[in-house]
Design an enzyme around this catalytic site. Structure first.
Site, PDB file in Angstrom:
ATOM      1  N   ASP A  13       0.263   1.161   2.350  1.00  0.00           N
ATOM      2  CA  ASP A  13       0.941   1.166   1.050  1.00  0.00           C
ATOM      3  C   ASP A  13       1.881  -0.031   1.073  1.00  0.00           C
ATOM      4  O   ASP A  13       2.912  -0.012   1.738  1.00  0.00           O
ATOM      5  CB  ASP A  13       1.716   2.493   0.905  1.00  0.00           C
ATOM      6  CG  ASP A  13       2.688   2.484  -0.264  1.00  0.00           C
ATOM      7  OD1 ASP A  13       2.606   1.570  -1.101  1.00  0.00           O
ATOM      8  OD2 ASP A  13       3.524   3.409  -0.335  1.00  0.00           O
ATOM      9  N   LYS A  76       6.090  -8.454  -4.178  1.00  0.00           N
ATOM     10  CA  LYS A  76       5.045  -7.772  -4.954  1.00  0.00           C
ATOM     11  C   LYS A  76       5.241  -7.990  -6.465  1.00  0.00           C
ATOM     12  O   LYS A  76       4.286  -7.936  -7.229  1.00  0.00           O
ATOM     13  CB  LYS A  76       5.097  -6.282  -4.613  1.00  0.00           C
ATOM     14  CG  LYS A  76       3.938  -5.477  -5.159  1.00  0.00           C
ATOM     15  CD  LYS A  76       3.990  -4.077  -4.626  1.00  0.00           C
ATOM     16  CE  LYS A  76       3.014  -3.143  -5.264  1.00  0.00           C
ATOM     17  NZ  LYS A  76       3.139  -1.790  -4.713  1.00  0.00           N
ATOM     18  N   GLU A 181      -2.448   3.179  -6.477  1.00  0.00           N
ATOM     19  CA  GLU A 181      -1.460   4.052  -5.809  1.00  0.00           C
ATOM     20  C   GLU A 181      -1.559   5.511  -6.272  1.00  0.00           C
ATOM     21  O   GLU A 181      -1.586   6.416  -5.436  1.00  0.00           O
ATOM     22  CB  GLU A 181      -0.057   3.478  -6.009  1.00  0.00           C
ATOM     23  CG  GLU A 181       0.149   2.214  -5.183  1.00  0.00           C
ATOM     24  CD  GLU A 181       1.292   1.334  -5.667  1.00  0.00           C
ATOM     25  OE1 GLU A 181       2.052   1.758  -6.548  1.00  0.00           O
ATOM     26  OE2 GLU A 181       1.408   0.205  -5.161  1.00  0.00           O
ATOM     27  N   ASP A 207       6.006   8.619  -9.820  1.00  0.00           N
ATOM     28  CA  ASP A 207       6.362   7.767  -8.675  1.00  0.00           C
ATOM     29  C   ASP A 207       7.689   7.048  -8.957  1.00  0.00           C
ATOM     30  O   ASP A 207       7.718   6.048  -9.673  1.00  0.00           O
ATOM     31  CB  ASP A 207       5.212   6.763  -8.448  1.00  0.00           C
ATOM     32  CG  ASP A 207       5.458   5.859  -7.248  1.00  0.00           C
ATOM     33  OD1 ASP A 207       6.564   5.884  -6.688  1.00  0.00           O
ATOM     34  OD2 ASP A 207       4.534   5.124  -6.862  1.00  0.00           O
TER      35      ASP A 207
END
Ligand code: AMP
Length: 616
Positions: A13, A76, A181, A207
């Site tokens: 991840d 990211k 994800e 999330d």
């Protein structure tokens, strides 16, 4: 059936603030989350450069305050984006490190390493984090790790996914599959297997991490995963909650002590660290104390916060989260009563008030929270990695099918988007459409490939452009085939062919402008190897310096104990002090010595002196 890969495969991840690696352990019949050298299950997605070394993970994060310009985080947020992208321009203002425009409008990160300026592309920075995760896995498994399944947000587009694969390649990892994800989180809970019938199952993934908030509505049917809708806020998470607490305590400090610490970065940093810790405590305790000695101008700070007060100061943020949840369901056109499972992901989803609001929203439904929310995504990725590995028998057999996140098509005359593969089509997929030339005697057609949902092609994202030539000069309406193929990683290739003339002129899409070329990847792999060698050299030097320091200390201690004149003659004494002084200079870096032989020779010399002192 999916291709299987030889050797060990892990699930990674690759998060915005933290990353996590996990592996399926065949002998234990379960997934194991792999801890790093600090004993932590998650590692900061952070890389730092200093005059001496490069650091990745906890070491990089820990020195961030003293070296902000050369500590890179949040890579990211940049991956697969153009420098001129609005999001990049906004984020850039918040970062202490420098980002400039490179070739083809790619963002380039500029840092100082060993006193020299270094320009890094985003894939390189991400590759360093992936490389660290690989090292963590290799240290734990005591064998080489070549293959990995890497997760990306559901909304990542083609270039963001490709850039993630390239980052893996630079790190020497074969990215055998990219999965989204929320899909990974659903796999972690084995939610597809709860379904005994073939009925569709709706899964809501919530999330809330450190810096981002994403919600997704997935449906699982016949082991196919469809991300029906996503929503979120790319700048909302635990850090915002920490900021609210900091603001609250700054006010309190001002009220109590009549001084304002808001202009003092060091005091604010210390307060933020204490707040983050207090916040975590409040997820299990009802009240927490915050104590910081000499926070500002020698004044100590002692205070406390109840969970109720914490919830009050953050309520607006929490309510914003719930509005996003509602929006996602509206977009997916699904009633909340039709949601079968609600999955919690991200460290901030541990906050009891967040859980309570979410549970109330779903009319009291039990939330899936048995898997650590920081680890659920890596957990699911590890299950998928095992499914793609040769020789793994016990892993629950699911055939994971992901979907295209955006519609894909070409531009027709008049800026019209003609969709070849609609959004949410199960991948891998290959589709061919027949198109016609628009002019008489046309000898070539230009084909522009777009992704997106807008009807006007130019409102969508241009992925690439190529020309199909070699038509015999025919009247308008001459047909040609355009084929779109998306593989299981969501990577697209497009080809065109003039069938009627038999003149096969097949061209694969060349959107390599944005993607790193094979040559660039090769160069970066070599650079990564150089970094590794330098890191090793640095460690060796640090260890030798440490040993030298120990030896100097031991010799001084031994000299104090003995009557030195009875042991050594004058020349020997001079020789010993000269060696100690040389060693001290090396330890204190007084001379710019970089030759390891000098360090090691000095260490050997001191060790034999110490031996001599000990035996006399
Ligand atoms: P992630 O990005 O998913 O790793 O989440 C990291 C965020 O979760 C950070 O802001 C942490 O402060 C936060 N976090 C971790 N554990 C807890 C907890 N027990 N209670 C509240 N927030 C937490």
């Amino acid at each position: 059936m999916a291709k299987k890969y030889k050797g060990c495969a892990v699930g990674i991840d690759l998060g915005t603030t933290y990353s996590c690696v996990a592996v399926w352990q065949e002998h234990l019949n379960r997934v194991e989350i792999i801890h790093n050298d600090q004993g932590n299950n998650t590692t900061p997605s952070c890389v730092a450069f200093t005059v001496h070394e490069r650091m990745i993970g906890d070491a990089a994060k820990n020195q961030a305050a003293t070296n902000p310009e050369n500590t890179v985080f949040d890579s990211k947020r940049l991956i697969g984006r153009k420098y001129s992208d609005d999001i990049v321009q906004k984020d850039k203002m918040l970062w202490p490190f420098k980002v400039i425009a490179g070739a083809n409008d790619k963002p380039v990160i500029v840092v100082k390493y060993k006193g020299e300026e270094k320009q890094l592309c985003v894939e390189e920075v991400s590759s360093m984090i992936l490389g660290k995760m690989r090292e963590i896995a290799e240290a734990f498994l005591e064998k080489p790790v070549k293959n990995a399944v890497v997760t990306v947000p559901a909304y990542f587009n083609d270039s963001q996914r490709k850039a993630t694969i390239d980052a893996g390649a630079i790190a020497g990892l074969n990215v055998v599959r990219i999965i989204s994800e929320p899909t990974a989180a659903a796999i972690a809970y084995g939610l597809d297997r709860r379904n005994s019938s073939v009925e569709e199952r709706n899964i809501f993934v919530f999330d809330l991490g450190g810096g981002t908030f994403d919600v997704s509505l997935l449906t699982i049917q016949d082991k196919n995963y469809h991300v029906k809708a996503t929503a979120g806020n790319s700048h909302l998470g635990g850090e915002d909650i920490d900021n609210k607490m900091v603001k609250y305590f700054v006010k309190e400090f001002k009220r109590k002590n009549k001084v304002d610490i808001s202009g003092n970065p060091r005091a604010l940093r210390r307060l933020r660290t204490a707040c983050e810790r207090a916040k975590r405590t409040l997820s299990s305790a009802i009240t927490v104390t915050v104590e910081i000695d000499a926070l500002f101008e020698g004044i100590d700070f002692y205070s406390s916060m109840t969970r109720a007060r914490f919830e009050e100061i953050n309520l607006e943020l929490f309510e914003e989260c719930m509005e996003t949840v509602e929006r996602c369901l509206t977009d997916a056109e699904i009633e909340k009563s039709s949601v079968h499972d609600v999955v919690l992901v991200g460290g901030s989803s541990r906050i009891p008030k967040v859980q309570k609001l979410l549970q109330d929203f779903f009319n009291g439904k039990d939330l899936c929270k048995s898997i650590n929310p920081d680890e659920a995504v890596a957990y699911g990725a590890a299950v998928q990695a095992a499914l793609l590995s040769e020789g793994i028998k016990n892993v629950p057999n699911l055939v994971l099918l992901d979907v295209t996140p955006l519609s894909l098509g070409i531009e027709l005359e008049g800026d019209v988007m003609s969709v070849v593969i609609p959004r949410n089509t199960t991948i891998p997929v290959k589709r061919t459409e027949v198109y016609n030339t628009v002019d008489d005697n046309q000898s070539a057609v230009d084909i522009s490939v777009y992704e997106g949902e807008r009807t006007r092609a130019s409102d969508n994202n241009l992925l690439g452009f190529f020309t199909l030539s070699g038509f015999s000069r025919a009247l308008r309406g001459h047909p040609f085939d355009v084929t779109f193929a998306m593989d299981e990683n969501g990577i697209l290739s497009v080809s065109a062919e003039d069938k009627t003339t038999g003149n096969k002129n097949k061209i694969t899409i060349s959107n390599n402008k944005d993607r790193l070329s094979a040559g660039e990847i090769e160069r970066m792999i070599q650079e990564a190897d150089i970094y590794k060698v330098e890191d090793k050299k640095f460690l060796r030097k640090a260890k030798t310096k440490n040993d030298l320091d120990d030896c100097i200390y031991e010799i001084r201690k031994a000299l104090k104990k003995h009557d030195i004149n009875s042991i050594l003659c004058r020349e020997e004494k001079e020789e010993m002090w000269s060696a100690i002084n040389r060693a001290t200079d090396l330890v204190d870096e007084k001379n710019e010595q970089d030759d390891m032989v000098v360090f090691e020779d000095c260490l050997n010399e001191l060790r034999s002196m110490l031996e001599r002192l000990k035996t006399t």
